[in-house]
Design an enzyme around this catalytic site. Structure first.
Site, short mmCIF file in Angstrom:
data_model
loop_
_atom_site.label_atom_id
_atom_site.label_comp_id
_atom_site.label_asym_id
_atom_site.label_seq_id
_atom_site.Cartn_x
_atom_site.Cartn_y
_atom_site.Cartn_z
N HIS A 104 46.16 40.35 40.81
CA HIS A 104 45.06 39.69 41.52
C HIS A 104 45.35 39.58 43.02
CE1 HIS A 104 42.34 38.30 38.30
NE2 HIS A 104 43.44 38.30 37.55
N GLU A 124 43.35 39.26 45.38
CA GLU A 124 42.44 38.31 46.04
C GLU A 124 42.98 36.88 45.99
OE1 GLU A 124 42.17 39.15 42.98
OE2 GLU A 124 41.19 37.58 41.79
N CYS A 182 42.22 43.64 37.94
CA CYS A 182 42.48 43.00 36.64
C CYS A 182 41.50 43.49 35.57
CB CYS A 182 42.50 41.48 36.77
SG CYS A 182 43.31 40.70 35.35
#
Ligand SMILES: [Mn+2]
Length: 240
Positions: free
Chosen positions: A218, A220, A114
């Site tokens: 994202h 994660e 990001c």
């Protein structure tokens, strides 16, 4: 057996939070720690510091991971702040820019998420849209909040024969939490995936000796429910 040491560039909570009695803290989102540990890496959080520390920090790690967060200060790509610029942290921008340049100099692989991919692009000479409303065409919804981050909301299509194509296939649905975007691409990077509005969603290095993979979404935040997203971390930790 020694585990690959993954330096995660940390963020800093500069606004007072009751959780920490108003004190500032260094942090990184838990998903990065979990995903790197699942991949078999040893995560080390690198606190924001003077850019002159970058050489020593990069020597200590095998690979560099750049997380999401604040907007990038526009002076780094030759602009003044527009009214649509969000929160910035210049100390973080200067430190992470130094980490990127030093990782490239020391030939240590970089995975950027990001804000991270935007920072890598700017550190290596590219530019950003300070807000996607400045995009010449009409952008899709790239800020999906309040939709939960483990739900993917827009498609990305990947270039054939790219690294990311090998990892996620020709097309994949991703989450999206950005209002800035890649504009001019840095000379040593190339776009290898796009949203259907043409916004760049992945940058890779054009030079085999510099291993860089950056994604605009994202992983994660949904690596625990999407094997392809965990696969990005697995590849980074073990193969990039
Ligand atoms: Mn997006």
């Amino acid at each position: 057996m020694s585990l690959p040491i993954i330096g995660i560039a940390g963020n800093q909570l500069v606004h007072a939070s009751q959780t920490f009695n108003g004190n500032q803290v260094t942090y990184t989102p838990q998903g990065f720690v979990n995903a790197v540990q699942i991949a078999g890496g040893l995560p080390l959080v690198l606190p924001i510091g003077e850019p002159t520390l970058a050489q020593s920090y990069i020597k200590q790690i095998d690979k560099l991971l750049l997380a999401g967060g604040q907007d990038i200060m526009p002076q780094l790509f030759g602009e003044e702040p527009s009214e649509k610029l969000g929160e910035i942290n210049p100390a973080r921008d200067h430190f992470e820019s130094a980490l990127v340049k030093e990782a490239v100099a020391q030939h240590k692989p970089i995975f950027a998420v990001c804000r991270g991919v935007q920072l890598v692009n700017v550190a290596l000479g590219g530019t950003l849209y300070q807000d996607l409303s400045f995009y010449e065409k009409t952008a899709l919804k790239h800020e999906q909040a309040p939709t939960a981050p483990w739900f993917a909301t827009h498609e990305v299509k990947t270039a054939p024969d790219s690294l990311v194509n090998n990892l996620i296939g020709d097309s994949h649905l991703v989450n999206s939490y950005h209002h800035q975007g890649i504009k001019k691409i840095a000379p040593q990077l190339k776009a290898t995936a796009w949203a259907n509005d043409g916004i760049v969603e992945v940058l890779e290095s054009t030079q085999p000796e510099h291993k860089i993979l950056g994604v605009q979404w994202h992983p994660e935040l949904n690596h625990h429910v999407d094997a392809k997203e965990q696969g990005l971390f697995n590849y980074f930790v073990n193969q990039l």
